[in-house]
Scaffold this motif. Structure first.
Motif, PDB file in Angstrom:
ATOM      1  N   GLN A 418       3.311 -11.007  -1.504  1.00  0.00           N
ATOM      2  CA  GLN A 418       3.338  -9.491  -1.320  1.00  0.00           C
ATOM      3  C   GLN A 418       2.887  -9.173   0.107  1.00  0.00           C
ATOM      4  O   GLN A 418       1.759  -9.434  -0.002  1.00  0.00           O
ATOM      5  N   PRO A 419       3.572  -8.591   0.792  1.00  0.00           N
ATOM      6  CA  PRO A 419       2.882  -8.245   2.280  1.00  0.00           C
ATOM      7  C   PRO A 419       1.703  -7.153   2.093  1.00  0.00           C
ATOM      8  O   PRO A 419       1.811  -6.385   1.300  1.00  0.00           O
ATOM      9  N   GLY A 420       0.800  -7.635   2.548  1.00  0.00           N
ATOM     10  CA  GLY A 420      -0.382  -7.095   2.590  1.00  0.00           C
ATOM     11  C   GLY A 420      -1.403  -7.099   1.337  1.00  0.00           C
ATOM     12  O   GLY A 420      -2.345  -6.588   1.208  1.00  0.00           O
ATOM     13  N   GLY A 421      -0.970  -8.019   0.427  1.00  0.00           N
ATOM     14  CA  GLY A 421      -1.766  -8.237  -0.500  1.00  0.00           C
ATOM     15  C   GLY A 421      -1.901  -7.082  -1.734  1.00  0.00           C
ATOM     16  O   GLY A 421      -0.906  -6.163  -1.599  1.00  0.00           O
ATOM     17  N   GLN A 422      -2.564  -7.218  -2.622  1.00  0.00           N
ATOM     18  CA  GLN A 422      -2.526  -6.087  -3.583  1.00  0.00           C
ATOM     19  C   GLN A 422      -3.684  -4.988  -3.236  1.00  0.00           C
ATOM     20  O   GLN A 422      -4.578  -5.349  -2.474  1.00  0.00           O
ATOM     21  N   TYR A 423      -3.230  -3.910  -3.531  1.00  0.00           N
ATOM     22  CA  TYR A 423      -4.308  -2.629  -3.291  1.00  0.00           C
ATOM     23  C   TYR A 423      -4.231  -1.620  -4.544  1.00  0.00           C
ATOM     24  O   TYR A 423      -3.501  -1.911  -5.385  1.00  0.00           O
TER      25      TYR A 423
END
Length: 640
Positions: A418-423
């Motif tokens: 996932q682009p940017g990782g999990q938030y």
């Protein structure tokens, strides 16, 4: 493969696994261009033709240049055709069909429910999504489907409880769609439904599907006394052939015709809905907490659909369908992405090689769906990771070409892609993520199983319909109240059923699909518009809960990969599998192939039907072919 970010343009704001159907012959009233089999039959809405029947066991197919309507009911199709003949466009026709379906199919959809709608605007050359999914009221709580001991309330109990009712969106969608894209006034488009519901209007005859639904719900005690007065007057369920008269519904529709949607969302109808859901003393004690404020706060979302490309042996297409809170778009995209490199057209369509690979792709996609997806307004969902080429390639490697494996039933980790990782958006989200992290293999929450795979839960209901006009506008709309007759709760004096969509949330808190105030429950609804070379090529959709995704995926494969005509694609037997080893197959799947599938580790059971497709294909010359799936009664027709 490729996919598009489903970014919203601007806010304007299930239904169950397998359809119950009848096996009787299909009867259509003569009247406006409905074609059956390979021929065009001159059929029209004129009352002069009522009572003359055509009987067929094949798909209802119509072909014409000036527009098309396909729905699950002849009289609803006629309502849409009448609007096209009177100068309305495809959006106007779709709204008229929806109102008519509320009358002739009150167990499937209506103003007490919601859904998802795709519109292709020929003028703008763009496909727009209108999300009218129900929302939880402000008083909803994550544990509201648990008892005092923290145990899950049985489904039959919770789906007939006021807590199951989500804030309805169908009427708002109809109003917004007409104002945004239509030519007619809402008051004109609701009149055919009034004529069908009124005691002195056109006759609505109970068909076998509706009769069976009434009988089952009366037997289960699922209908409130108000609903029983309409569908089982004197305690005797209406039977096939009986007349269905709905004077309270006619009065409600007249109020909307004369005053607009205001009374429904902020006025007298809203007050009646809230009082009914809360369980006033003179109604069943339903225990909900919906308020007039909840209804007044509701609005639809106008967004862009998500899409995925599929390079098939017969056609290269782009499949455009709904984004969150339905899982349909992402899961269909992942299924097609998993299958594309297999070049399935090299095999016989009804071979073990095809069915096995399709089933395994279903399993992989649903493992991710049930682990990660929810309402994206509340949950960080890794849809980009799920559709990342490298991630899909890695998931495809899990498939054993010879046998079923447990590995296909376990989720992957799309957050790694996932682009940017999990938030996370709040401290509460962080706490929940830490508690439910699947890093050690633990599942995020206890997920609902599809209702049709439970021996104690009744099948759900939805309806899909589609329209097109001479200018090229098209609509693909899936509408629902969830179970047959929804929550079983009819608003007294108003004549319409309320949904039980909030049972699409997980009963246990903690997962991405847990209940939260104003959240939308995860759906599988998948109204779809397929394009080819940038132009609309095909609309498709179906009822069926989780199996909606499987049905739409198989129609796309049948057309794009195997080069079938749309009527053949709809008629082709289907398979369905999502969790565990179970597989459902329609009777047309060859017996020897079923034996091979069972020997390979699939637990196959034969069912009557899976899904019920309504579809329109755009011909090379710009004309249309409309198909109404004959797994249930339906009709496709065009202006005369």
């Amino acid at each position: 493969m490729g996919q598009d970010s489903p970014a919203a343009d601007a806010p304007d704001s299930e239904d169950d696994a397998t359809e119950r159907v009848t096996t009787t012959k299909r009867t259509f009233l003569q009247g406006t261009g409905v074609a059956l089999g390979a021929s065009v039959v001159p059929v029209g809405a004129s009352s002069a033709f009522e009572g003359t029947a055509i009987t067929t066991d094949s798909n209802a197919v119509a072909e014409a240049a000036g527009g098309m309507v396909s729905s699950v009911h002849q009289q609803a199709t006629e309502a849409g055709i009448g609007v096209l003949e009177d100068g309305g466009n495809a959006i106007d026709a779709a709204v008229a069909v929806q109102f008519a379906l509320n009358v002739v199919q009150p167990h499937s959809s209506g103003i007490g429910g919601g859904g998802f709608m795709l519109v292709y605007s020929a003028t703008e050359d763009e496909i727009i999504a209108i999300d009218n999914r129900e929302r939880a009221p402000l008083g909803a709580q994550p544990d509201m489907f648990l008892d005092n001991q923290g145990e899950e309330v049985p489904f039959l109990a919770r789906h007939t409880n006021g807590k199951a009712v989500g804030v309805p969106g169908t009427l708002k969608a109809a109003d917004v769609a007409v104002k945004r894209f239509g030519r007619k006034e809402l008051s004109e488009l609701i009149q055919p439904a009034i004529d069908l519901a009124a005691p002195d209007g056109r006759t609505v005859t109970v068909d076998e599907f509706l009769a069976g639904s009434i009988a089952d719900n009366v037997e289960d005690g699922a209908l409130t006394s108000t609903a029983q007065e309409v569908f089982a007057p004197g305690g005797d369920p209406l039977e096939a052939g009986d007349e269905l008269v709905q004077p309270d519904l006619a009065d409600t529709l007249r109020t909307i015709r004369d005053e607009g949607i205001g009374p429904f969302y902020r006025g007298e109808i809203a007050a009646d809905i809230a009082e009914t859901v809360q369980g006033a003393a003179r109604y069943r004690q339903t225990g909900g907490n919906m308020t007039v404020d909840d209804l007044g706060r509701y609005n639809v979302n106008i967004t862009r659909p998500t899409y995925v490309t599929y390079e098939g042996a017969a056609h290269d297409v782009t499949v455009r369908t709904m984004r969150s809170p339905t899982s349909g778009g992402y899961v269909i995209a992942q299924i097609l992405s998993l299958l594309e490199p297999f070049d399935l057209a090299q095999y016989d369509r009804r071979s073990f090689d095809v069915y096995h690979r399709i089933i395994e792709a279903f399993q992989l996609a649903f493992a991710d769906r049930n682990e990660y997806l929810g309402d994206e307004e509340f949950v960080d969902i890794p849809w980009q990771g799920m559709l990342d080429d490298d991630y899909v390639d890695s998931r495809r490697q899990v498939i054993d070409p010879e046998k079923a494996t447990d590995a296909t039933r376990e989720p992957g980790d799309p957050f790694e892609y996932q682009p940017g990782g999990q938030y996370y958006t709040s401290a509460r989200d962080v706490e929940r993520a830490q508690h439910t992290s699947n890093a050690s293999g633990a599942r995020r929450g206890e997920r609902n199983e599809p209702h049709a795979n439970s021996s104690v839960t009744p099948p759900g209901q939805t309806t899909h319909f589609t329209t097109a006009d001479a200018e090229g506008n098209m609509v693909s709309w899936t509408s629902t109240i969830e179970q047959l007759f929804g929550s079983g709760i009819m608003v007294p004096g108003r004549g319409f059923m309320l949904n039980n969509e909030l049972t699409d949330f997980d009963s246990h808190p903690g997962g991405p699909n847990e209940v939260q105030p104003e959240k939308r429950p995860l759906s599988s609804t998948s109204p779809t518009i397929v394009t080819r070379d940038g132009d609309p090529f095909l609309t498709v959709g179906s009822p069926g809960g989780w199996s909606i995704i499987h049905t739409v995926s198989q129609i796309v494969l049948n057309v794009a990969e195997f080069g079938m005509d749309i009527d053949e694609a709809v008629e082709e037997p289907r398979v369905y599998s999502a969790t565990g080893t179970w597989v459902q197959a329609e009777g047309g799947v060859p017996a020897d192939v079923v034996d091979e599938l069972n020997a390979a580790g699939h637990d196959v059971s034969i069912v009557d039907t899976i899904g019920n497709v309504q579809s329109i294909l755009v011909k090379d010359d710009g004309g249309y072919v409309g198909v109404a799936d004959q797994r249930r009664d339906g009709a496709a027709g065009s202006p005369s």
